[in-house]
Design a protein around this motif. Structure first.
Motif, short mmCIF file in Angstrom:
data_model
loop_
_atom_site.label_atom_id
_atom_site.label_comp_id
_atom_site.label_asym_id
_atom_site.label_seq_id
_atom_site.Cartn_x
_atom_site.Cartn_y
_atom_site.Cartn_z
N SER A 253 0.79 -1.24 0.00
CA SER A 253 0.00 0.00 0.00
C SER A 253 0.82 1.28 0.00
O SER A 253 0.27 2.36 -0.22
CB SER A 253 -0.96 0.00 1.19
OG SER A 253 -0.23 -0.10 2.39
N HIS A 254 2.12 1.17 0.24
CA HIS A 254 3.01 2.35 0.26
C HIS A 254 2.45 3.36 1.24
O HIS A 254 2.31 3.04 2.41
CB HIS A 254 3.21 2.89 -1.16
CG HIS A 254 4.30 3.89 -1.28
ND1 HIS A 254 4.11 5.11 -1.88
CD2 HIS A 254 5.58 3.87 -0.87
CE1 HIS A 254 5.24 5.80 -1.84
NE2 HIS A 254 6.15 5.07 -1.23
N VAL A 255 2.10 4.55 0.82
CA VAL A 255 1.59 5.58 1.75
C VAL A 255 0.07 5.65 1.76
O VAL A 255 -0.51 6.48 2.43
CB VAL A 255 2.20 6.97 1.44
CG1 VAL A 255 3.71 6.92 1.60
CG2 VAL A 255 1.82 7.45 0.06
N GLY A 256 -0.58 4.77 1.00
CA GLY A 256 -2.03 4.67 1.06
C GLY A 256 -2.80 5.40 -0.02
O GLY A 256 -4.03 5.51 0.07
N THR A 257 -2.13 5.88 -1.05
CA THR A 257 -2.82 6.62 -2.10
C THR A 257 -3.97 5.81 -2.70
O THR A 257 -5.10 6.28 -2.79
CB THR A 257 -1.84 7.04 -3.21
OG1 THR A 257 -0.76 7.77 -2.61
CG2 THR A 257 -2.51 7.90 -4.25
N LEU A 258 -3.68 4.56 -3.09
CA LEU A 258 -4.72 3.72 -3.69
C LEU A 258 -5.69 3.20 -2.63
O LEU A 258 -6.87 2.98 -2.93
CB LEU A 258 -4.10 2.58 -4.49
CG LEU A 258 -3.30 3.04 -5.72
CD1 LEU A 258 -2.61 1.86 -6.39
CD2 LEU A 258 -4.19 3.78 -6.71
N SER A 259 -5.23 3.04 -1.41
CA SER A 259 -6.14 2.65 -0.32
C SER A 259 -7.19 3.72 -0.09
O SER A 259 -8.37 3.41 0.13
CB SER A 259 -5.35 2.42 0.97
OG SER A 259 -4.47 1.34 0.85
N LEU A 260 -6.78 4.99 -0.14
CA LEU A 260 -7.73 6.09 0.03
C LEU A 260 -8.73 6.13 -1.12
O LEU A 260 -9.93 6.33 -0.90
CB LEU A 260 -6.99 7.42 0.12
CG LEU A 260 -6.07 7.60 1.33
CD1 LEU A 260 -5.30 8.90 1.22
CD2 LEU A 260 -6.84 7.53 2.63
N LEU A 261 -8.24 5.92 -2.33
CA LEU A 261 -9.14 5.89 -3.49
C LEU A 261 -10.13 4.74 -3.34
O LEU A 261 -11.33 4.90 -3.57
CB LEU A 261 -8.33 5.73 -4.78
CG LEU A 261 -9.12 5.53 -6.05
CD1 LEU A 261 -9.97 6.76 -6.37
CD2 LEU A 261 -8.18 5.24 -7.21
N ALA A 262 -9.62 3.57 -2.92
CA ALA A 262 -10.50 2.41 -2.73
C ALA A 262 -11.52 2.68 -1.62
O ALA A 262 -12.69 2.34 -1.77
CB ALA A 262 -9.67 1.18 -2.41
N CYS B 110 3.11 2.15 6.91
CA CYS B 110 1.87 1.88 7.65
C CYS B 110 1.47 3.09 8.49
O CYS B 110 0.29 3.43 8.56
CB CYS B 110 2.03 0.64 8.51
SG CYS B 110 2.13 -0.87 7.52
N HIS B 111 2.46 3.73 9.08
CA HIS B 111 2.18 4.96 9.84
C HIS B 111 1.56 6.01 8.92
O HIS B 111 0.59 6.68 9.29
CB HIS B 111 3.47 5.48 10.47
CG HIS B 111 3.33 6.84 11.07
ND1 HIS B 111 2.65 7.07 12.25
CD2 HIS B 111 3.74 8.05 10.62
CE1 HIS B 111 2.67 8.36 12.51
NE2 HIS B 111 3.32 8.98 11.54
N LEU B 112 2.10 6.14 7.71
CA LEU B 112 1.56 7.13 6.77
C LEU B 112 0.16 6.77 6.28
O LEU B 112 -0.68 7.65 6.10
CB LEU B 112 2.51 7.33 5.59
CG LEU B 112 3.84 8.00 5.95
CD1 LEU B 112 4.77 8.02 4.74
CD2 LEU B 112 3.62 9.40 6.48
N VAL B 113 -0.11 5.48 6.09
CA VAL B 113 -1.47 5.06 5.71
C VAL B 113 -2.45 5.44 6.82
O VAL B 113 -3.51 6.01 6.56
CB VAL B 113 -1.54 3.54 5.43
CG1 VAL B 113 -2.99 3.11 5.21
CG2 VAL B 113 -0.70 3.17 4.21
N LEU B 114 -2.08 5.16 8.06
CA LEU B 114 -2.94 5.51 9.19
C LEU B 114 -3.15 7.02 9.28
O LEU B 114 -4.27 7.50 9.47
CB LEU B 114 -2.33 5.00 10.50
CG LEU B 114 -2.33 3.49 10.69
CD1 LEU B 114 -1.45 3.09 11.86
CD2 LEU B 114 -3.73 2.96 10.86
N THR B 115 -2.08 7.78 9.11
CA THR B 115 -2.15 9.24 9.16
C THR B 115 -3.02 9.78 8.03
O THR B 115 -3.90 10.63 8.25
CB THR B 115 -0.74 9.85 9.07
OG1 THR B 115 0.03 9.37 10.18
CG2 THR B 115 -0.78 11.37 9.10
#
Length: 125
Positions: free
Chosen positions: A37-46, A66-71
């Protein structure tokens, strides 16, 4: 700045083909798994695409990522993202990851000493 940030600033989107695919395939109530997920760019889109009735699992072996995805998910107001700090491979187990450089903490690099062992989730063959 990392390449993701630079691409977003320059083009307004990162990974345009993947972004278009996510938007086309994901709908309200779906479950999405973002491996790496790296920093969550695609997770946020999803998370936006699946809505409050859906859920996203963001998996990355890098604790900094993971910290950045959570943030990023908290800053964006998403409550439908679960972040899992693990590698994904063929079988359950543990792997040793190399410590990343201070200049690019979001990617794994062979520089410096190894960081602690990371759990690996097996997905079978």
């Amino acid at each position: 700045r990392e390449w993701t940030q630079l691409e977003l600033i320059q083009f307004g989107v990162t990974e345009p083909a993947t972004t278009a695919l996510f938007e086309r395939l994901l709908g309200s109530g779906d479950i999405a798994i973002d491996v790496g997920s790296h920093v969550g760019t695609l997770s946020l889109l999803a998370a936006h695409s699946v809505g409050a009735q859906g859920h996203v699992y963001a998996i990355d072996p890098q604790p900094h990522n993971c910290h950045l995805v959570l943030t990023n998910s908290a800053a964006s107001g998403f409550g439908n993202i679960t972040t899992i700090c693990a590698a994904v491979g063929q079988e359950d187990g543990f792997i040793t990851l190399q410590h990343q450089s201070d200049q690019d903490r979001a990617r794994l690099s062979p520089q410096r000493s190894a960081i602690p062992v990371c759990g690996a989730l097996g997905i079978g063959r």
